[in-house]
Design an enzyme around this catalytic site. Structure first.
Site, PDB file in Angstrom:
ATOM      1  N   TYR A  86      -8.556 -59.819  27.275  1.00  0.00           N
ATOM      2  CA  TYR A  86      -9.463 -59.051  26.418  1.00  0.00           C
ATOM      3  C   TYR A  86      -9.209 -59.375  24.949  1.00  0.00           C
ATOM      4  CZ  TYR A  86     -11.032 -55.087  23.634  1.00  0.00           C
ATOM      5  OH  TYR A  86     -11.593 -54.304  22.655  1.00  0.00           O
TER       6      TYR A  86
ATOM      7  N   SER B 289     -10.968 -55.746  17.414  1.00  0.00           N
ATOM      8  CA  SER B 289      -9.905 -54.888  17.936  1.00  0.00           C
ATOM      9  C   SER B 289      -8.574 -55.253  17.315  1.00  0.00           C
ATOM     10  CB  SER B 289      -9.840 -55.064  19.455  1.00  0.00           C
ATOM     11  OG  SER B 289      -8.653 -54.533  19.985  1.00  0.00           O
TER      12      SER B 289
ATOM     13  N   ASP C 295     -28.585 -52.656  26.421  1.00  0.00           N
ATOM     14  CA  ASP C 295     -27.407 -52.238  27.187  1.00  0.00           C
ATOM     15  C   ASP C 295     -27.726 -52.395  28.666  1.00  0.00           C
ATOM     16  OD1 ASP C 295     -25.368 -50.613  28.526  1.00  0.00           O
ATOM     17  OD2 ASP C 295     -24.939 -49.783  26.537  1.00  0.00           O
TER      18      ASP C 295
ATOM     19  N   LYS D  82     -11.593 -61.307  21.875  1.00  0.00           N
ATOM     20  CA  LYS D  82     -11.862 -60.788  20.537  1.00  0.00           C
ATOM     21  C   LYS D  82     -11.456 -61.820  19.478  1.00  0.00           C
ATOM     22  CE  LYS D  82     -13.713 -56.861  21.581  1.00  0.00           C
ATOM     23  NZ  LYS D  82     -15.174 -56.672  21.355  1.00  0.00           N
TER      24      LYS D  82
END
Length: 339
Positions: A149, A124, A31, A153
């Site tokens: 976005y 998503s 991360d 995905k």
């Protein structure tokens, strides 16, 4: 078995790491802390009683990622690493394409090189665009995404499908709806940087007096109260679904491509104003709000049919909206106490 969790100190990632540790997996986190903070690592250890391995770097740095795979016997990955704000993605499209897709490809290169399978992708409901009928199930046709976005995905899913078929790998695409809430310990939760892009953190910060007033983006949608409708799923329920999907991949060996697709939601749609009322009911705290113009990239209605996940994974989200919102409020009080 070591599982790589990218974005593992983020909102959904940190809750999933706890559930993995509770299920006796070894966890290796990568991360870059662009949307999380280092104290989350300590909180994970306090909750789970175990400490995951942590590497703080950007996944686009291929040489560092290679070193992680050299150092650990990784046998699977849950990939959360991505920029995720719908509105911001419209303003910074190239940043979103670069970050969300290059990081994914770099991980898959290591999987290919080392012949690793068991990949879970944080997808998503945005991949469906504005679906024609509700609820949305896994066979609902994918439309053009309404945001950059959402496009990342959709592209990520296509990359993974080609990866699975080309190299006979096992992958699971988890299309989740709107995660909310916090860990019941109040030590993990959503930690937005700056002004929140998601509804519930904005509601909670407004209730706490951090924000003056909640902006409701549009009240002229063709819904019961004119505000947009979403399926709000409790984040701990969502984390448990990732573990169930991972176990399903691991426990069903195959030398052929496996592409599992699951919707993760509650099956119930709630409007923006429903959420405000539920928060006030759960906490006794009023949330002032104002109606603003619609926000580019937002769709009208989206809620899930998650029957497939229940049938095949034995998973179901059963936490109520009020219960989830109350945990968000406890988390906000904890964050405020730290500052």
């Amino acid at each position: 078995m070591a599982i790589l969790v990218t974005g593992g100190l983020g909102y959904i990632g940190s809750h999933t790491v706890v559930e993995l540790l509770n299920n006796d997996f070894e966890v290796v986190i990568v991360d870059d802390l662009s949307n999380s903070e280092k104290f989350i690592l300590k909180n994970i250890e306090e909750i789970a009683g175990k400490k995951p391995v942590f590497y703080p770097f950007d996944l686009k740095r291929k040489e560092l990622l290679e070193q992680v795979f050299e150092a650990h016997p990784i046998e699977g990955c849950i990939n959360f690493a991505a920029y995720k704000a719908v509105g911001e993605s419209q303003e910074k499209p190239i940043d979103y394409y670069e970050n969300n897709l290059f990081s994914l490809i770099n991980i898959l290169q290591e999987f290919k090189k080392r012949n690793i399978s068991n990949f879970i992708f944080s997808s998503s409901c945005t991949v469906y665009g504005q679906a024609d009928t509700m609820p949305i199930d896994e066979n609902t046709p994918l439309k053009a995404a309404e945001s950059v976005y959402g496009k990342t995905k959709q592209m990520g899913e296509e990359i993974l499908k080609d990866f699975a078929v080309g190299y006979q790998k096992k992958i699971s695409l988890l299309r989740y709806f709107n995660p909310i809430g916090a860990h019941p310990s109040a030590r993990l939760g959503e930690l937005p940087i700056g002004i929140p892009n998601n509804l519930v953190p904005y509601v909670v910060q407004t209730a706490a007096g951090i924000r003056e007033i909640l902006s409701v983006w549009g009240d002229d949608y063709p819904t019961e109260d004119g505000t947009a409708v979403r399926d709000y799923i409790y984040v701990v329920d969502l984390a448990k679904a990732h573990v169930a999907a991972l176990k399903s991949l691991i426990n069903n060996p195959s030398d052929k491509a496996v592409i599992d697709v699951y919707n993760l939601g509650t099956g119930k749609g709630s409007s923006v104003l429903d959420v405000v009322k539920a928060f006030e009911s759960a906490t006794g705290v009023k949330v002032p709000y104002q109606i603003c113009d619609r926000r580019e990239g937002d769709i009208t209605v989206a809620y899930a049919n998650a029957d497939k996940a229940e049938k095949e994974l034995g998973w179901k989200s059963d936490t109520t909206l009020e219960e989830a919102l109350k945990t968000s409020w406890e988390w906000q009080k904890y964050v405020t106490s730290r500052n």
